[in-house]
Scaffold this active site. Structure first.
Site, PDB file in Angstrom:
ATOM      1  CG  ASP A  77      -1.833   1.181   1.317  1.00 30.48           C
ATOM      2  OD1 ASP A  77      -1.563   2.203   0.649  1.00 30.48           O
ATOM      3  OD2 ASP A  77      -2.821   1.108   2.072  1.00 30.48           O
ATOM      4  CB  SER A 124      -4.786  10.243 -16.556  1.00 32.50           C
ATOM      5  OG  SER A 124      -6.074  10.450 -17.086  1.00 32.50           O
ATOM      6  CE1 TYR A 162      -7.497   9.161 -11.735  1.00 33.01           C
ATOM      7  CE2 TYR A 162      -7.722  10.565 -13.663  1.00 33.01           C
ATOM      8  CZ  TYR A 162      -7.294   9.389 -13.072  1.00 33.01           C
ATOM      9  OH  TYR A 162      -6.636   8.450 -13.832  1.00 33.01           O
ATOM     10  CE  LYS A 176      -3.648   9.570 -12.454  1.00 30.14           C
ATOM     11  NZ  LYS A 176      -2.655   8.487 -12.281  1.00 30.14           N
TER      12      LYS A 176
END
Length: 287
Positions: free
Chosen positions: A57, A135, A148, A152
């Site tokens: 993790d 992404s 998100y 990124k």
């Protein structure tokens, strides 16, 4: 016994999807892959020739330290670290709880920094490389993608800074920017978005309810028509193995198109493109 000759590669977030496919592709190409997984059952499913699952993790300091020790104790050179672990949490900026913002940044940014810091000494010794999985959301942000895409965008900036720090020392830094990929991550992202939307106030639901549904519909259709995880993994493998890699690779036609448009179109024009694309995904009553 002779020392093993295959170079090491670390792949985080290898339980399923792109990470698992990348681990298999790199093992097929002759690397010994330390594949980070969260659960023992994921390790059992992934373990095979050339793939050694490790419980990891990336937000847990003791897990990262154990990985660094495992790499330091291995006689093989560390060729690459593929920072792939990630979660997708979408919601309007106004309505997304702050703890969700922190969770996204812990996994999608700070965890990658922690792994990179821990393994850079080995990478410097082996003149290896860091491959950060970003992404299309690292170059342009759709509505409800604030958290998100924010993480990124930050990962892209960290990658640029790191590249300028360590490439003179022999370590390459590469970013891979996938578009839609047919993995469980998008399905989980839609479910998470619906769960979080259920917690919006009536006023927030009136403002953003149709938008959340439209984004979920767009995400679902984009994933269905996107690359397979195996095809995206071949792009990652190219970033890992190419002797003189580019600083960035896109994966998928949608990624190439959207990132290309973002480079040349003014912001307002790009806003209209996104709005037009979303319009057909709105529920009929709110379109």
């Amino acid at each position: 016994m002779p020392e093993p000759t295959a170079k090491l590669v670390v792949v985080t977030g290898a339980s399923t999807g792109l990470g698992a496919s990348t681990a298999r592709e790199l093992a097929r190409r002759g690397f010994h892959v330390l594949a980070g997984v969260r659960r023992a059952r994921d390790a059992d499913a992934l373990r095979s020739t050339g793939i050694e699952p490790v419980i990891l993790d990336i937000t847990q300091a003791e897990h990262v330290a154990a990985l660094a020790s495992r790499v330091a104790d291995d006689p093989r050179a560390l060729h690459a670290v593929v920072n792939n672990a990630g979660i997708q949490v979408n919601g309007p900026v106004e309505a997304l709880p702050l703890e969700q913002w922190r969770r996204v940044f812990e996994v999608n940014l700070f965890g990658h920094v922690a792994v990179t810091q821990a393994l850079l000494p080995a990478l410097l010794r082996g003149r290896g490389r860091v491959v950060n999985i970003s992404s299309i959301g690292g170059r342009t942000a759709m509505p409800t993608y604030g958290a998100y895409a924010g993480a990124k965008f930050a990962l892209e900036a960290v990658s640029d800074s790191l590249r300028r720090e360590v490439e003179p020392l022999g370590v390459r830094v590469v970013v891979v920017e996938p578009g839609g990929v047919r993995t469980e991550m998008a399905t989980r992202g839609v479910a998470t978005a619906n769960h979080l939307a259920a917690g919006m106030t009536p006023e927030q639901d009136e403002r953003y309810g149709g938008l959340v549904q439209a984004i979920n519909s767009l995400m679902t259709s984009g994933t269905a028509s996107g690359l397979t995880a195996d095809a995206a993994a071949r792009v990652v493998a190219r970033a890992v193995t190419t002797r003189r890699p580019r600083t960035r690779y896109t994966a998928g036609r949608d990624a190439a198109l959207i990132i290309g448009l973002a480079r040349v179109l003014p912001d307002r024009t790009l806003d209209r493109v996104f709005a037009t694309t979303l319009r057909r995904h709105y529920p009929a009553a709110t379109a």
